[in-house]
Design an enzyme around this catalytic site. Structure first.
Site, short mmCIF file in Angstrom:
data_model
loop_
_atom_site.label_atom_id
_atom_site.label_comp_id
_atom_site.label_asym_id
_atom_site.label_seq_id
_atom_site.Cartn_x
_atom_site.Cartn_y
_atom_site.Cartn_z
CB CYS A 2 -0.81 0.01 1.36
SG CYS A 2 -1.96 -1.60 1.35
NE ARG A 27 4.29 1.97 -1.15
CZ ARG A 27 5.00 1.98 0.26
NH1 ARG A 27 6.21 2.66 0.31
NH2 ARG A 27 4.73 1.31 1.28
CD1 TRP A 74 0.26 -5.93 -3.58
CD2 TRP A 74 0.74 -6.54 -1.21
NE1 TRP A 74 0.96 -7.28 -3.61
CE2 TRP A 74 1.21 -7.63 -2.24
CE3 TRP A 74 0.96 -6.67 0.33
CZ2 TRP A 74 1.93 -8.74 -1.55
CZ3 TRP A 74 1.59 -7.71 0.63
CH2 TRP A 74 2.07 -8.76 -0.24
CG ASN A 100 1.46 1.34 4.14
OD1 ASN A 100 1.21 0.10 3.94
ND2 ASN A 100 2.57 1.77 3.88
N GLY A 101 -0.78 -0.66 6.54
CA GLY A 101 -0.54 -1.44 7.70
C GLY A 101 -1.41 -2.34 8.08
CD GLU A 483 20.45 -11.52 -5.80
OE1 GLU A 483 19.61 -12.12 -4.85
OE2 GLU A 483 20.14 -10.40 -6.21
CE LYS A 487 16.84 -10.54 -7.33
NZ LYS A 487 17.31 -9.86 -6.36
CD GLU A 490 12.31 -10.68 -7.37
OE1 GLU A 490 13.69 -10.84 -7.37
OE2 GLU A 490 12.10 -9.95 -6.41
CG HIS A 506 23.41 -35.22 -0.84
ND1 HIS A 506 23.99 -36.61 -0.52
CD2 HIS A 506 24.69 -34.40 -1.00
CE1 HIS A 506 25.28 -36.30 -0.12
NE2 HIS A 506 25.69 -35.16 -0.48
CE LYS A 605 13.21 -1.80 -4.70
NZ LYS A 605 14.17 -2.96 -5.34
C1 AGP Z 1 14.61 -9.23 -4.00
O1 AGP Z 1 14.62 -9.12 -5.62
C2 AGP Z 1 13.12 -9.42 -3.48
N1 AGP Z 1 12.37 -8.21 -4.33
C3 AGP Z 1 12.88 -9.32 -2.26
O2 AGP Z 1 13.37 -10.79 -1.92
C4 AGP Z 1 13.46 -8.38 -1.30
O3 AGP Z 1 14.87 -8.50 -1.11
C5 AGP Z 1 12.81 -8.69 0.37
O4 AGP Z 1 11.54 -8.53 0.36
C6 AGP Z 1 13.71 -7.89 1.29
O5 AGP Z 1 13.61 -6.71 1.13
P1 AGP Z 1 14.53 -5.68 1.73
O6 AGP Z 1 15.61 -5.77 1.50
O7 AGP Z 1 13.75 -4.19 1.59
O8 AGP Z 1 14.05 -5.90 3.55
#
Ligand code: AGP
Length: 610
Positions: A2, A27, A74, A100-101, A483, A487, A490, A506, A605
């Site tokens: 949000c 966001r 959201w 927001n919250g 990572e 990526k 995602e 394994h 985000k």
């Molecule tokens: C990363 O590409 C993601 N969007 C996600 O994993 C992100 O890193 C995670 O939500 C943590 O966010 P932050 O670093 O703002 O705490």
């Protein structure tokens, strides 16, 4: 996640609110709404979907006014529908709230003090305007109630009393019919106040208002704010408080795409600069100054984080243990928060790694660590974020604003912070220290060479045709393979698993076929031969292998199908070129598949709910 925005001033409010909502689209949201006070009338409009849909469905007139609030939602409580979208109003349609919250006790409020109210939505938020309504009625005499005008004190006191019913987190903006201003409050959710010339902007984050003003007040936990066009009043714990303005140096241009098709690509191309800026902030004449002298007394370090930041932390563990020989424990924040953790806080420095500084799980972990008596440090990229307020100290990763949902340059700067930390805590001979510093200083250039020299697009074209992949690495490059997989999944929606190269045998071997390509990080480190052995095992099961290997390593070509060449560095620093290569690989693969790269489906985000 949000986003909330508000305006009070002398200009038409609606265009400002709509523009601000567009600026925080990154966001992530599923519905949106606005409300304008037009000559005392509360004119609301809501839509499911994009801000553009809201704009095109708005009637041409009736929304003129100098006070307005807006929201991008959201969904958490109730589906993304027009009814559940914000703003929410009280039963008389006179008090409007964007939020927001999460209000944790909204159900018991509905069944208790608000048992006579009729609710329209399934949201937790809707209790807030109803609560303000009953609190306002309690405070006003019948004459005041029917006068049609309200003053700041009356509205502020009613909001304050309403907030006392709430358990949970909130950043709220409140517009009340008959009051020429807005009331705002925050608890465990970000809220900023932009200061203009006889006008004020309220928002959940800075980019929302940066085209209007760069004078920003970062509101503190439990601040209650009243703004009218030429006055601002902030209260905390029952007394008036003064909050200082910060001058934000990010330009709008910083926050825009700068000629790249996507923010993510722009942000990957900013990795060399982000590394340089971060180094410059803490490295002067070969000496590291993090401003955190207390950490030298730490017997061990606890790192808590989520998602990509967690992988940076995992890499940080390898880096710090290698350089400083201090034990590092790392925990996924959401697990740490509800675990029976054994910890003597007097000996442990706890660090929360969070790009946004607003990730709810990470903030809760920070509080939990404080509860153990740990000294706490936030490693974050966002000035004034909640993590910086919670932690005893902050280390900023200076990546600049990151708009793409996929974290890229923020991740690489988190790694740089760990190199700096490891070296800062190390007790190595001066000559070895100097060698490491020299290597670290080469990293902007190394990252730039990956961007300039590696032809990743042919590998991306190849990868884009598959639905399942593995990423493998060992040691300090295990987190980099995790990572790389995160990526890719995602933004390209290809199923990708990151694994320790020695672990595939394994179990996951059962999944290896000619249709499951494996990306193997094959850095020439102490265990190169072992990793190469793992790659041979993978090849023997029929999977195509693309290696990420250093220039000059001819041997690797004998065993794999293709090689992504990266510049040579010392093994400990190899995560930097490997990361840039993997970020590019994810980007170009997603582009090849026509994905919506900056806003992947179902993701936001910053994840400000647990
Ligand atoms: C990363 O590409 C993601 N969007 C996600 O994993 C992100 O890193 C995670 O939500 C943590 O966010 P932050 O670093 O703002 O705490």
């Amino acid at each position: 996640m949000c986003g909330i925005v508000g305006y009070v001033g002398e200009r038409e409010a609606l265009p400002i609110i709509l523009k601000a909502l567009k600026r925080i689209e990154y966001r992530g949201y599923d519905s949106c709404g606005v409300l304008v006070q037009n000559q005392g009338e509360m004119m609301g409009h809501k839509e499911v979907g994009a801000i553009d849909c809201l704009v095109s469905s708005l009637p041409e007139s009736g929304y003129e006014g100098k006070i307005a609030i807006g929201h991008s939602r959201w969904a958490t409580h109730g589906a993304p529908t027009v009814t559940n979208a914000h703003p929410h109003l009280d039963c008389n349609g006179e008090i409007a709230v964007v939020h927001n919250g999460i209000i944790e006790n909204y159900q018991s409020i509905k069944e208790g003090v608000l048992c006579d109210c009729i609710f329209k939505s399934e949201t937790d938020t809707e209790v807030i305007p109803h609560l303000i309504n009953i609190c306002l009625k309690r405070k006003l005499s019948p004459t005041e109630l029917h006068s049609g005008e309200l003053n700041a004190l009356q509205v502020k006191e009613a909001v304050k009393e309403a907030l006392s019913y709430l358990r949970g987190s909130y950043a709220i903006l409140v517009a009340v019919k008959g009051f020429d201003g807005l009331v705002a409050a925050r608890k465990e959710s970000p809220l900023i106040l932009g200061v203009g010339d006889r006008e004020f902007f309220l928002a959940s984050d800075v980019p929302a208002v940066l085209d209007q003003t760069n004078r920003i007040i970062f509101l503190e936990e439990e601040d209650l704010v009243v703004v009218e066009k030429d006055s601002i009043y902030i209260e905390n714990g029952g007394s008036e408080v003064k909050r200082e303005e910060s001058l934000i140096e990010w330009t709008i241009e910083d926050a825009e795409k700068g000629g790249y098709e996507h923010f993510m690509l722009k942000e990957i191309h900013e990795e060399p600069k982000a590394i340089r800026d971060t180094l410059m902030g803490y490295l002067t004449e070969g000496r590291i100054n993090l401003g955190l002298d207390f950490i030298v007394d730490a017997e061990s370090i606890l790192l808590v984080a989520c998602g990509t930041s967690y992988y940076a932390a995992l890499c940080g563990k390898y880096i710090i243990e290698n350089l400083a020989k201090i034990p590092v424990r790392i925990e996924v924040a959401s697990e740490f928060n509800y675990s029976d953790f054994v910890l003597d806080g007097s000996k442990v420095v706890a660090m929360a790694i969070t790009q946004s500084g607003e990730t709810a799980d990470t903030l809760t972990a920070l509080k939990k660590a404080k509860g153990y008596g740990c000294k706490t440090v936030a490693i974050t990229n966002v000035l004034g974020s909640s993590a910086t307020r919670l932690a005893d100290e902050t280390i900023y990763s200076r990546a600049g604003p990151e708009i793409g949902v996929a974290a890229t340059k923020s991740f690489i700067t988190q790694l740089i912070i760990f190199y700096l930390l490891g070296l800062f805590l190390s007790k190595m001979p001066a000559s070895v220290f100097a060698e490491h510093i020299n290597e670290l200083k080469r990293m902007p250039q190394i990252a730039q060479r990956v961007l300039d020299e590696v032809n990743i697009q042919k590998h991306a074209r190849y990868l884009s045709k598959y639905e399942h992949t593995f990423f493998v690495g060992r040691g300090v490059n295990l987190p980099i393979s995790l990572e790389g997989a995160l990526k890719l999944k995602e933004i390209s929606y290809i199923h990708a698993e990151g694994y320790a190269a020695g672990e595939l045998k394994h179990g996951p071997f059962a999944l290896l076929t000619e249709d499951t390509p494996v990306i193997a990080i094959l850095t020439r480190d102490d265990i190169y031969e072992k990793t190469l052995g793992n790659v041979k095992e993978i090849k023997a099961r029929g999977s195509p292998v693309i290696a990420i290997a250093e220039e000059g390593d001819e041997e690797v070509e004998k065993y794999v199908d293709d090689v992504i060449r990266v510049p040579r560095t010392s093994a400990l620093f190899s995560p930097i070129p490997n990361t840039v290569a993997l970020h590019l690989l994810a980007y170009w693969t997603a582009k090849e598949r026509g994905c919506e790269i900056d806003k992947p489906r179902n993701l936001a985000k910053s994840v400000t709910v647990e």
